[in-house]
Design a protein around this motif. Structure first.
Motif: not given
Length: 487
Positions: A214-239
């Motif tokens: 839920a915290a990760g989802a909040a990070l990807t949707s927050d209007p103050n976040i301009a970019m997401i740099q994600f390292t992890g599994s392909t399944g999670a990365g697709r989401k």
């Protein structure tokens, strides 16, 4: 821990980092995978805390971006100096919290420091170009910070895979909200927070917030976040990629791999075995670049398999904190059970268990699977455990076909005494990273790192790609006076 001079338990216990150490929405135990011992507890962030951090970071970022370039460089240089001074304590956190061997932890701490040194040089780099234009008009293209970068980091190389994004993002004038994996939040998050806190980074620019999905989802949707740099599994990365795209954020995805090491019939056998063992068994195989397939030319296959089995049987398994061992624990029971399932399914599909396959607690035996066909689960699935999957081939064309038979495309390698032959073969491989006469696990910090296919979204991080990733172009023109347009 032998010493807590750098990161005393009282500093972080039950807390997270928001420019200062603060309580979170809940807590989670820090557990040593080698023993099950409780090392402390971390605070966990909820979506509301993510939102507050992102807003605070956005406000702090404006002054940071306009600060003199040397101000930013000095903070990065000081953080690198601190990392060197407290190297031993950082290494021990990697050993105890992430289950790293001493060798792997030492290497990770070293490249972490190197990443800070490299980032310290970014503020003084050229950030644009002067473009041709009409007389009387100055035509510029310049790189500008994105704003706030959200970093979601994994458990396997927790310190470096977070720092390789955090350091250049800060150096280039951004603020950062880092969500480390809660399983490695101290060595992969709070070490970073402490380095920058002691280095004098202004409060509000870096937030380290362990949290769940839920915290990760909040990070990807927050209007103050301009970019997401994600390292992890392909399944999670697709989401993550889907969510970031929906909110029109820039996104960098560094994902999984099923990486092939091709051993040609003219290879030095002992060197081929040494490279294979490193690529397969380093950090218990829990590396996105791990050698997931060992493709061996049929004429040397039997002798190679015999030697690899002997090598696997010789590797010492044990608690990395007790001394030099080759194989430590897997991160948790879920990962262990995932590996055991694939090994069992591989055998049911016709593979031969040449050695290993068992486990005790989180210690998985160094394993070798042979007779693995292309329709076998072990051929296609990322195992993330110390399991060598050995596949014979007859011709160079078949080696290319087998290596490219994957949705992934992160790292590949070829071992041969004929460099020309290896290069010719390598030109046909679909991979982001290619190593001739080496194994698949390589990263030097100064190189652009990224995969193709299901291993990433075509972006790279590191070296010359960092400016591209963590800034965006702005076109600017300047005239002596405004023109008089005809309408």
């Amino acid at each position: 821990m032998a010493t807590h001079a750098f990161l005393p338990t009282a500093t972080w216990s039950g807390k997270l980092f928001e420019g200062q150490w603060s309580p979170g929405a809940g807590t989670q135990d820090v557990v040593e995978p080698a023993t099950g011992e409780r090392l402390g507890e971390i605070a966990m962030a909820d979506p509301a805390q993510i939102a507050r951090a992102a807003a605070t970071a956005a406000n702090a970022q404006r002054d940071w971006a306009s600060a003199p370039y040397d101000t930013r460089a000095q903070v990065l240089r000081r953080a690198a100096q601190l990392a060197e001074e407290h190297n031993d304590e950082i290494v021990q956190w990697l050993v105890r919290e992430s289950g790293s061997t001493q060798l792997k932890a030492g290497f990770e701490a070293k490249v972490n420091t190197k990443a800070l040194h490299e980032a310290a040089a970014l503020p003084s780099r050229s950030i644009g170009e002067v473009l041709p234009s009409e007389p009387g008009r100055l035509n510029l293209a310049r790189r500008r910070p994105l704003g706030v970068v959200g970093v979601i980091a994994p458990f396997n190389f927790p310190l470096y895979l977070a720092m390789r994004a955090v350091a250049p993002a800060l150096a280039l004038g951004n603020a950062v909200v880092l969500k480390p994996d809660p399983r490695t939040a101290v060595c992969g998050g709070f070490v970073i927070a402490r380095l920058f806190e002691l280095a004098g980074l202004p409060a509000g620019l870096l937030h380290v917030l362990p949290g769940d999905g839920a915290a990760g989802a909040a990070l990807t949707s927050d209007p103050n976040i301009a970019m997401i740099q994600f390292t992890g599994s392909t399944g999670a990365g697709r989401k993550v990629g889907e969510a970031a795209g929906r909110h029109l954020k820039k996104v960098s995805l560094e994902l999984g791999g099923k990486n092939s090491l091709i051993v040609l019939d003219d290879a030095d056998m002992d060197l081929a075995i040494a490279n294979t063992a490193w690529g397969v068994y380093l950090h218990q195989g829990q590396i996105c670049m791990a050698t997931g397939r060992v493709l061996v030319q049929r004429s040397i296959h039997a002798r190679f398999l015999e030697k690899l089995v002997a090598k696997a049987k010789s590797l010492k398994v044990g608690n990395p904190a007790d001394g030099e061992v080759a194989i430590g624990p897997l991160i948790n029971a879920q990962q262990r059970d995932h590996a055991a399932r694939i090994v069992a399914e591989a055998q049911a599909a016709g593979a031969t268990l040449a050695t290993g396959g068992g486990y005790k607690d989180l210690y998985f035996e160094p394993t070798v699977l042979s007779d693995v066909s292309r329709d076998n689960p072990a051929f296609h699935e990322e195992i993330f455990a110390p399991v060598a999957v050995v596949v014979p081939f007859d011709t160079d064309d078949e080696a290319v076909e087998l290596a490219n038979d994957s949705e992934y495309g992160l790292s590949m390698a070829i071992v041969s005494s004929n460099v020309g032959r290896a290069l010719k073969l390598g030109e046909r491989l679909r991979t982001g990273l290619l190593h001739i006469n080496d194994q698949t696990v390589n990263d030097e910090v100064i190189n652009p790192f990224g995969g193709v296919g299901a291993s990433g979204n075509g972006t790279s991080i590191g070296g010359p790609s960092n400016i591209d990733e963590f800034t965006q172009w702005q076109w600017m023109t300047v005239k002596g006076e405004a023109p008089a347009y005809p309408i």
